[in-house]
Design a protein around this motif. Sequence first.
Motif, PDB file in Angstrom:
ATOM      1  N   TYR A  75       0.843  -1.188   0.000  1.00 20.50           N
ATOM      2  CA  TYR A  75       0.000   0.000   0.000  1.00 20.50           C
ATOM      3  C   TYR A  75       0.888   1.250   0.000  1.00 20.50           C
ATOM      4  O   TYR A  75       2.094   1.179   0.244  1.00 20.50           O
ATOM      5  CB  TYR A  75      -0.931  -0.005   1.216  1.00 20.50           C
ATOM      6  CG  TYR A  75      -2.026  -1.039   1.134  1.00 20.50           C
ATOM      7  CD1 TYR A  75      -3.017  -0.944   0.161  1.00 20.50           C
ATOM      8  CD2 TYR A  75      -2.076  -2.121   2.016  1.00 20.50           C
ATOM      9  CE1 TYR A  75      -4.029  -1.889   0.071  1.00 20.50           C
ATOM     10  CE2 TYR A  75      -3.084  -3.075   1.929  1.00 20.50           C
ATOM     11  CZ  TYR A  75      -4.057  -2.951   0.958  1.00 20.50           C
ATOM     12  OH  TYR A  75      -5.049  -3.895   0.864  1.00 20.50           O
ATOM     13  N   SER A 100      -4.135  -6.462  -3.861  1.00 13.23           N
ATOM     14  CA  SER A 100      -5.468  -7.078  -3.907  1.00 13.23           C
ATOM     15  C   SER A 100      -5.524  -8.263  -4.868  1.00 13.23           C
ATOM     16  O   SER A 100      -6.500  -9.017  -4.859  1.00 13.23           O
ATOM     17  CB  SER A 100      -6.501  -6.038  -4.340  1.00 13.23           C
ATOM     18  OG  SER A 100      -6.137  -5.464  -5.595  1.00 13.23           O
ATOM     19  N   SER A 211      -4.620   9.625  -3.254  1.00 13.77           N
ATOM     20  CA  SER A 211      -5.384   8.661  -2.463  1.00 13.77           C
ATOM     21  C   SER A 211      -5.650   7.373  -3.234  1.00 13.77           C
ATOM     22  O   SER A 211      -6.271   6.449  -2.713  1.00 13.77           O
ATOM     23  CB  SER A 211      -6.722   9.273  -2.029  1.00 13.77           C
ATOM     24  OG  SER A 211      -7.514   9.584  -3.157  1.00 13.77           O
ATOM     25  N   THR A 212      -5.202   7.320  -4.491  1.00 13.52           N
ATOM     26  CA  THR A 212      -5.295   6.095  -5.282  1.00 13.52           C
ATOM     27  C   THR A 212      -3.951   5.367  -5.194  1.00 13.52           C
ATOM     28  O   THR A 212      -2.928   5.986  -4.872  1.00 13.52           O
ATOM     29  CB  THR A 212      -5.640   6.428  -6.745  1.00 13.52           C
ATOM     30  OG1 THR A 212      -4.801   7.494  -7.203  1.00 13.52           O
ATOM     31  CG2 THR A 212      -7.092   6.840  -6.882  1.00 13.52           C
ATOM     32  N   PRO A 213      -3.904   4.067  -5.465  1.00 16.44           N
ATOM     33  CA  PRO A 213      -2.676   3.300  -5.218  1.00 16.44           C
ATOM     34  C   PRO A 213      -1.551   3.604  -6.199  1.00 16.44           C
ATOM     35  O   PRO A 213      -1.780   3.851  -7.379  1.00 16.44           O
ATOM     36  CB  PRO A 213      -3.147   1.846  -5.342  1.00 16.44           C
ATOM     37  CG  PRO A 213      -4.398   1.902  -6.143  1.00 16.44           C
ATOM     38  CD  PRO A 213      -5.045   3.202  -5.841  1.00 16.44           C
ATOM     39  N   GLN A 237      -2.604   6.269   2.647  1.00  9.63           N
ATOM     40  CA  GLN A 237      -2.419   4.832   2.456  1.00  9.63           C
ATOM     41  C   GLN A 237      -3.643   4.210   1.808  1.00  9.63           C
ATOM     42  O   GLN A 237      -3.544   3.426   0.869  1.00  9.63           O
ATOM     43  CB  GLN A 237      -2.130   4.129   3.787  1.00  9.63           C
ATOM     44  CG  GLN A 237      -1.808   2.650   3.603  1.00  9.63           C
ATOM     45  CD  GLN A 237      -1.544   1.950   4.921  1.00  9.63           C
ATOM     46  OE1 GLN A 237      -2.460   1.635   5.678  1.00  9.63           O
ATOM     47  NE2 GLN A 237      -0.272   1.700   5.199  1.00  9.63           N
ATOM     48  N   LYS A 238      -4.813   4.601   2.294  1.00 10.56           N
ATOM     49  CA  LYS A 238      -6.085   4.155   1.734  1.00 10.56           C
ATOM     50  C   LYS A 238      -7.052   5.327   1.729  1.00 10.56           C
ATOM     51  O   LYS A 238      -6.994   6.198   2.599  1.00 10.56           O
ATOM     52  CB  LYS A 238      -6.679   2.994   2.546  1.00 10.56           C
ATOM     53  CG  LYS A 238      -5.983   1.664   2.372  1.00 10.56           C
ATOM     54  CD  LYS A 238      -6.743   0.582   3.127  1.00 10.56           C
ATOM     55  CE  LYS A 238      -6.111  -0.793   2.945  1.00 10.56           C
ATOM     56  NZ  LYS A 238      -6.881  -1.842   3.664  1.00 10.56           N
ATOM     57  N   GLU A 240     -10.399   7.362   2.317  1.00  7.22           N
ATOM     58  CA  GLU A 240     -11.615   7.487   3.117  1.00  7.22           C
ATOM     59  C   GLU A 240     -12.057   8.930   2.949  1.00  7.22           C
ATOM     60  O   GLU A 240     -11.268   9.865   3.118  1.00  7.22           O
ATOM     61  CB  GLU A 240     -11.331   7.157   4.586  1.00  7.22           C
ATOM     62  CG  GLU A 240     -12.591   6.952   5.424  1.00  7.22           C
ATOM     63  CD  GLU A 240     -13.206   8.287   5.845  1.00  7.22           C
ATOM     64  OE1 GLU A 240     -14.460   8.410   5.798  1.00  7.22           O
ATOM     65  OE2 GLU A 240     -12.443   9.204   6.210  1.00  7.22           O
ATOM     66  N   ALA A 497      -9.441  -1.667  -7.492  1.00 10.24           N
ATOM     67  CA  ALA A 497      -8.923  -0.670  -6.555  1.00 10.24           C
ATOM     68  C   ALA A 497      -9.014   0.745  -7.095  1.00 10.24           C
ATOM     69  O   ALA A 497      -8.992   1.711  -6.333  1.00 10.24           O
ATOM     70  CB  ALA A 497      -7.473  -0.995  -6.213  1.00 10.24           C
TER      71      ALA A 497
END
Length: 518
Positions: A75, A100, A211-213, A237-238, A240, A497
């Motif tokens: 991540y 993922s 905020s995207t990987p 990291q992820k 929200e 994702a």
Amino acid sequence: METTARHDAVDLDQPFAAVPDLIAHWARHRPDHPALVQGERMLSFAELDTYMSKVAAALQRDGAKPDDALAICAYNSIDYAAVFLGALRAGLAVAPLAPSASPDSLLTMLADASPRLVFLDAHAAEHLKRVSSQLPCPFLRLDQSSTLADWLSDAAPEPIEIQPEWAFNIIYSSGTTGEPKGIVQSHAMRWSHVRRSAAYGYADNATTLISTPLYSNTTLVAFLPTLALGGTVVLMQKFEAGEYLTLAQQHAVTHTMLVPVQYQRIMAREDFARFDLRSFRYKMCTSAPFGAALKADVLARWPGGLIDTYGMTEGGGTCILAAHEHPDKLHTVGKPAEGHDIRVIDDAGHELPEGAIGEIVGHSPAMMTGYLNKPEKTAEAEWFDPSGKRFIRTGDVGRFDAEGFLTLLDRKKDMIISGGFNLYPSDLEAILRKHPAIADVAVVGVPSTRWGETPVAFVVPAATETPEAMLSWFNDRVGKTQRLARLELIDELPRSAIGKVLKRELRDQYTVEYGAAD
């Protein structure tokens, strides 16, 4: 925003510049300026440059050379970013892999990329625990600082003159379904992205919220130009929605790249209006269809320009819609970018005139070299016009209007052929979204004993309503050939994702449960 050129500004007219060299440039001219921020941690350009050199020197010490590869499965983190960029400084290509993806898919990708080393975080290490003995190369943990520190080298790396045609990264197009294909992108392609980004306000006073990987090309087209032009990247990291808005306000963010489902979640927050977002210059979107109504909502309530970008990781052609400049064209993905040649062809490979529906193909300075180790797949993805000019097939179906704006209809593989008629799921989904009890929807074609294929809708409800009533409402509004065979309620649409609806999963789910429709 500064309007006069700085003495230390990057020369965007030069034929080529490598991203690691541009970061070194800013380390010399703005050593203390923040380059990467995540939570309470910050790396200045000088610190990032030093970290990158430690990575490059360690790889060279271990025998790595240009044309080798390095893989990362993790991540988002500052260490991820620094290792990625440091590997580039040593001339290696980086294969960023999706945590993922299934362990078996990840093994397939690693075998294909043949990296010298793979970096994992705690999640990826646990995810791959069952197959760890089958990893084709050694691994290091990104999240174990002592292990990483022991591996890094304090020696000065051997200078590498990066060539434009060298592989920058290998991005895998599939990791959850289908056979993963490694898309090889060159340093020249990334330089073209940096040059293009300056037109959208990326500069040394920009702050981009990511905020995207980092394993997604969607992310890299915003992440890399920000650093290359001396700006600051704030990493999540992820994603929200609430945390995103808090960080955007806290860091006076000027740029972001989001996918449509993220815009949807942000705009749906009841407290959206309380956040101060006036610092935004541009908000970007790509990777999945961006509905006209959602674009309009973003334009109405979120300061700054809105850019919807259509293209593929494979490159080829890009269309850009400056939504704030063309509010009457929100149903389109805009016009071809400068220097991009986009056309529409039929199944026989013949170019079609304006207004005709066909497959979209594109040519641009930013095209993949090809799929790694898959020359036959590369050939399938190419189309050549009568002059021999190379284009990349998108697999998307669309048409140009009289003003040169491109409207997307669907993925070619998602088009439904029912009783000999071509049905475009996006047309049916647009009608369904008008129902007040429908929050989200995807239409797929399933096998039919009577019609060959027939459309079925998967609906995320926004209010209490029976599927029978929704089905009747829809079928009363369309022609006989467009009628749905079934409407299924679902809690959430399966997405990748980066927000793409995984229609194959829905199709397979229906077939397993019901078999062929009537």
